[in-house]
Design an enzyme around this catalytic site. Structure first.
Site, PDB file in Angstrom:
ATOM      1  N   ALA A   1      27.508  70.154  30.309  1.00  0.00           N
ATOM      2  CA  ALA A   1      28.209  71.173  30.739  1.00  0.00           C
ATOM      3  C   ALA A   1      29.161  70.325  31.712  1.00  0.00           C
ATOM      4  O   ALA A   1      30.529  70.317  31.788  1.00  0.00           O
ATOM      5  CB  ALA A   1      27.658  72.239  31.569  1.00  0.00           C
TER       6      ALA A   1
ATOM      7  N   TYR B   1      24.757  50.342  30.864  1.00  0.00           N
ATOM      8  CA  TYR B   1      25.706  50.598  32.100  1.00  0.00           C
ATOM      9  C   TYR B   1      24.910  51.703  32.874  1.00  0.00           C
ATOM     10  O   TYR B   1      25.169  51.887  34.041  1.00  0.00           O
ATOM     11  CB  TYR B   1      26.834  51.361  31.279  1.00  0.00           C
ATOM     12  CG  TYR B   1      27.943  50.448  30.852  1.00  0.00           C
ATOM     13  CD1 TYR B   1      28.816  49.559  31.503  1.00  0.00           C
ATOM     14  CD2 TYR B   1      27.718  50.242  29.503  1.00  0.00           C
ATOM     15  CE1 TYR B   1      29.604  48.996  31.000  1.00  0.00           C
ATOM     16  CE2 TYR B   1      28.545  49.056  29.104  1.00  0.00           C
ATOM     17  CZ  TYR B   1      29.625  48.593  29.480  1.00  0.00           C
ATOM     18  OH  TYR B   1      30.484  47.702  29.138  1.00  0.00           O
ATOM     19  N   VAL B   2      23.949  52.426  32.390  1.00  0.00           N
ATOM     20  CA  VAL B   2      23.181  53.277  32.937  1.00  0.00           C
ATOM     21  C   VAL B   2      21.898  52.654  33.521  1.00  0.00           C
ATOM     22  O   VAL B   2      21.580  52.564  34.873  1.00  0.00           O
ATOM     23  CB  VAL B   2      23.138  54.524  32.423  1.00  0.00           C
ATOM     24  CG1 VAL B   2      21.761  55.555  33.130  1.00  0.00           C
ATOM     25  CG2 VAL B   2      24.269  55.721  32.094  1.00  0.00           C
TER      26      VAL B   2
ATOM     27  N   CYS C   1      31.181  58.569  27.245  1.00  0.00           N
ATOM     28  CA  CYS C   1      30.588  60.140  27.257  1.00  0.00           C
ATOM     29  C   CYS C   1      31.295  61.284  26.765  1.00  0.00           C
ATOM     30  O   CYS C   1      30.869  62.104  26.069  1.00  0.00           O
ATOM     31  CB  CYS C   1      29.917  59.997  28.562  1.00  0.00           C
ATOM     32  SG  CYS C   1      28.827  58.982  28.930  1.00  0.00           S
TER      33      CYS C   1
ATOM     34  N   SER D   1      18.919  59.420  29.579  1.00  0.00           N
ATOM     35  CA  SER D   1      20.069  59.469  28.558  1.00  0.00           C
ATOM     36  C   SER D   1      20.567  60.775  28.692  1.00  0.00           C
ATOM     37  O   SER D   1      19.978  61.644  28.872  1.00  0.00           O
ATOM     38  CB  SER D   1      19.565  59.010  27.361  1.00  0.00           C
ATOM     39  OG  SER D   1      18.939  57.749  27.071  1.00  0.00           O
TER      40      SER D   1
HETATM   41  P1  NAI Z   1      24.374  51.364  26.608  1.00  0.00           P
HETATM   42  O1  NAI Z   1      24.676  51.301  24.945  1.00  0.00           O
HETATM   43  O2  NAI Z   1      25.037  50.504  27.606  1.00  0.00           O
HETATM   44  O3  NAI Z   1      22.599  50.899  26.809  1.00  0.00           O
HETATM   45  C1  NAI Z   1      21.751  51.532  26.191  1.00  0.00           C
HETATM   46  C2  NAI Z   1      20.947  50.341  25.944  1.00  0.00           C
HETATM   47  O4  NAI Z   1      19.602  50.662  25.308  1.00  0.00           O
HETATM   48  C3  NAI Z   1      21.217  49.264  24.991  1.00  0.00           C
HETATM   49  O5  NAI Z   1      21.386  47.964  25.720  1.00  0.00           O
HETATM   50  C4  NAI Z   1      20.460  49.005  23.669  1.00  0.00           C
HETATM   51  O6  NAI Z   1      19.931  47.707  23.336  1.00  0.00           O
HETATM   52  C5  NAI Z   1      19.105  49.657  24.441  1.00  0.00           C
HETATM   53  N1  NAI Z   1      18.041  50.264  23.567  1.00  0.00           N
HETATM   54  C6  NAI Z   1      18.167  51.122  22.399  1.00  0.00           C
HETATM   55  N2  NAI Z   1      17.298  51.505  21.838  1.00  0.00           N
HETATM   56  C7  NAI Z   1      16.158  50.906  22.298  1.00  0.00           C
HETATM   57  C8  NAI Z   1      14.746  50.686  22.166  1.00  0.00           C
HETATM   58  N3  NAI Z   1      14.240  51.372  21.194  1.00  0.00           N
HETATM   59  N4  NAI Z   1      14.191  49.709  23.034  1.00  0.00           N
HETATM   60  C9  NAI Z   1      14.674  49.211  24.132  1.00  0.00           C
HETATM   61  N5  NAI Z   1      16.047  49.220  24.178  1.00  0.00           N
HETATM   62  C10 NAI Z   1      16.671  49.892  23.608  1.00  0.00           C
HETATM   63  O7  NAI Z   1      24.256  52.860  27.092  1.00  0.00           O
HETATM   64  P2  NAI Z   1      24.651  53.430  28.614  1.00  0.00           P
HETATM   65  O8  NAI Z   1      26.128  53.709  28.796  1.00  0.00           O
HETATM   66  O9  NAI Z   1      23.811  52.925  29.367  1.00  0.00           O
HETATM   67  O10 NAI Z   1      24.394  54.915  28.251  1.00  0.00           O
HETATM   68  C11 NAI Z   1      22.814  55.217  27.887  1.00  0.00           C
HETATM   69  C12 NAI Z   1      22.691  56.838  28.181  1.00  0.00           C
HETATM   70  O11 NAI Z   1      23.178  57.084  29.323  1.00  0.00           O
HETATM   71  C13 NAI Z   1      23.509  57.419  27.116  1.00  0.00           C
HETATM   72  O12 NAI Z   1      22.736  58.620  26.740  1.00  0.00           O
HETATM   73  C14 NAI Z   1      24.709  57.907  27.620  1.00  0.00           C
HETATM   74  O13 NAI Z   1      25.220  59.129  27.257  1.00  0.00           O
HETATM   75  C15 NAI Z   1      24.145  58.272  28.969  1.00  0.00           C
HETATM   76  N6  NAI Z   1      25.221  58.120  30.221  1.00  0.00           N
HETATM   77  C16 NAI Z   1      26.172  57.120  30.310  1.00  0.00           C
HETATM   78  C17 NAI Z   1      26.919  56.920  31.480  1.00  0.00           C
HETATM   79  C18 NAI Z   1      27.956  55.907  31.158  1.00  0.00           C
HETATM   80  O14 NAI Z   1      29.037  55.752  32.217  1.00  0.00           O
HETATM   81  N7  NAI Z   1      27.847  54.994  30.427  1.00  0.00           N
HETATM   82  C19 NAI Z   1      26.766  57.965  32.622  1.00  0.00           C
HETATM   83  C20 NAI Z   1      26.045  59.092  32.410  1.00  0.00           C
HETATM   84  C21 NAI Z   1      25.084  58.941  31.272  1.00  0.00           C
END
Ligand code: NAI
Length: 480
Positions: A218, A11-12, A272, A127
């Site tokens: 925060a 998603y990010v 989050c 992240s």
């Molecule tokens: P997500 O779960 O949608 O995407 C993460 C991706 O990383 C997954 O597709 C996974 O397969 C991949 N991944 C994991 N380990 C890997 C590796 N070793 N090599 C390659 N790919 C790998 O997570 P999302 O929502 O995108 O969040 C990512 C980060 O951003 C988190 O830390 C979250 O807290 C932060 N964040 C999320 C927001 C949101 O609205 N979803 C907003 C702001 C920050």
């Protein structure tokens, strides 16, 4: 040509990189992921996530300077700048279980970057991570014996799902944290120059690494706290006859408070808020700051209280039992305009109703049946793990039917629960819905989006969070 590689096509990672590619045609951006289905999705006409405006951005740049690939190591090795946007879920076991951030995915990414790199790189934390994670990552990266320079930056993402593209096009701010060394400052400038292609310079805030890391936690804690504050007030409104919409409006006109994020609801969700607050709580505890930790814990407690209060209202108003009664659940995602269900309040509400043996008929415009069944059968925190590590979906849950339009969901139902504020729910024909329901017909608005007066005129018994209670509900005990 500068090459960016982003690890994590979620998603990010997906939307942020698509926007960088759009705004910086001279930069080659490759998003990599270990999940082949996710990458296939990004390379297809059915993107793996729903986000208004995203498809147009991807279509414009994909194949030009935006690429999606499972060849993680190759693209990391070739990149000048590596963004790491992998999941940082809550730990489910061991030290800090249920609170601390699980940095397994981050750590393995860092080790892989160290292993495959042959040239200097800027590594960007995208992240959300615990404060001082960069220190640990630096140790992993610099313990390679290849004399490669890695410079770490923290560039937390503030986009909100449902408005991600809008937020990325004109962010309130971009935050970049780096070391106060010449290399750190140079790396900050490099990243700043990329954002400056479309973000006004005064909106790009540069800080030290720890401030940037902590600012993200925060910000989420403050946002969630606002929701819990208004939700706490909503309970008091119901007890006293005050109207939460009027109270929110009155306090929101105070310029020190402001009008945003003051809508009472069944509670916050999303991947989050809860995870980042628990992470903050854990960091406070580790630093011996127990009073501070307890303060932030209350934000989660009020959120849980709000969800169980809602379930209790439903059950209490329907003669204290929903056993075998059909309840229509409209909306399952944690907010409108996204198909994301992580920590969606609908999950806990549905589980609560199922606990009282209700029959559920669920409709959401963007969430698949498979996802709903998974969410209702999975343990808390498991669904924050990457999809490929989640338990396989059971075939069905006996009392749950997932249907493909709102009218089918509500047919012959005893009650309707609005769990997500999708615009289409406001436009439904409620007279038709009422006519096709069992009587008395109940409507529980978990998002305060309905015109209560109009519904009562039709004949519904309505519960709307924080609003003066329907005479029917007045004497029903519903405090969790
Ligand atoms: P997500 O779960 O949608 O995407 C993460 C991706 O990383 C997954 O597709 C996974 O397969 C991949 N991944 C994991 N380990 C890997 C590796 N070793 N090599 C390659 N790919 C790998 O997570 P999302 O929502 O995108 O969040 C990512 C980060 O951003 C988190 O830390 C979250 O807290 C932060 N964040 C999320 C927001 C949101 O609205 N979803 C907003 C702001 C920050």
């Amino acid at each position: 040509m500068v090459k960016i590689c982003c690890i994590g096509a979620g998603y990010v990672g997906g939307p942020t990189m698509a926007v960088i590619a759009l705004k910086c045609p001279k930069i080659a951006v490759t998003v990599v992921d270990i999940s082949a289905p996710r990458i296939n999705g990004w390379n297809s006409d059915h993107l793996p996530i729903y986000e208004p405006g995203l498809e147009a951005v991807v279509k414009e740049c994909r194949g030009r300077n935006l690429f999606f690939s499972t060849e993680v190591e190759k693209h990391v090795a070739e990149a000048d700048i590596v963004f790491v946007s992998v999941n940082t879920p809550t730990k489910t076991h061991g030290l800090g279980a249920g609170k601390a951030a699980d940095l397994t995915y981050w750590e393995s990414s860092a080790r892989m970057i160290a292993d495959v790199s042959k040239s200097d790189k800027i590594v960007v934390e995208k992240s959300t991570v615990p404060v001082r994670t960069a220190e640990a990552i630096e140790r992993i990266l610099t313990h390679n014996r290849k004399k490669i320079n890695f410079t770490i930056l923290s560039n937390p993402e503030f986009l909100a799902e449902g408005t991600a593209i809008k937020d990325l096009f004109s962010p309130d701010r971009v935050l970049i944290g780096g070391r106060e060394t010449p290399e750190g400052q140079k790396a900050i400038e490099t990243l700043k120059d990329i954002y400056a292609n479309w973000v006004p310079k005064e909106k790009i805030i540069c800080t030290n690494l720890w401030s940037a890391e902590l600012s993200k936690l925060a910000a989420n804690a403050f946002l969630a706290q606002r929701i819990s504050s208004v939700n706490a007030m909503s309970a008091l409104c119901e007890a006293t006859g005050a109207d939460i919409s009027e109270v929110s409006h009155s306090i929101g006109t105070d310029s020190r408070i402001g009008p945003k994020f003051l809508n009472a609801s069944v509670g916050f969700g999303g991947s989050c808020f809860q995870k980042d607050i628990m992470n903050l709580v854990y960091i406070c505890e580790c630093n011996g700051l127990h009073v501070v930790a307890n303060y932030w814990k209350q934000v989660i407690k009020v959120n849980d209280y709000q969800k169980s209060r809602f379930v209790n209202r439903v059950v209490a108003s329907m003669f204290n039992t929903v056993a075998a009664k059909k309840i229509a659940v409209l909306g399952f995602s944690f907010k409108k305009d996204t198909g994301d269900t992580r920590e969606a309040p609908a999950i806990d509400v549905c589980k609560g109703l199922l606990g009282d043996k209700a029959r559920l008929s669920i409709y959401d415009p963007q969430v698949t049946e498979d996802q709903i069944i998974k969410d209702l059968s999975m343990k808390k925190f498991d669904k924050e793990q990457p999809a490929h590590l989640q338990p396989p979906s059971p075939t069905s849950i006996k009392q749950v039917a997932v249907v493909w339009d709102a009218y089918t969901a509500v047919k012959d139902a005893h009650g309707v629960c609005i769990m997500t504020e999708w615009d289409e729910f406001k436009k439904l024909d409620y007279q038709k819905i009422y006519d096709n329901m069992q009587k008395p017909a109940f409507l529980f608005d978990g998002r305060n989006v309905m015109d209560v007066g109009k519904l009562r005129k039709i004949g519904f018994i309505v519960y709307s969070i924080g609003k003066p209670l329907d005479p029917w509900l007045k004497d029903m005990p519903a405090v969790a």
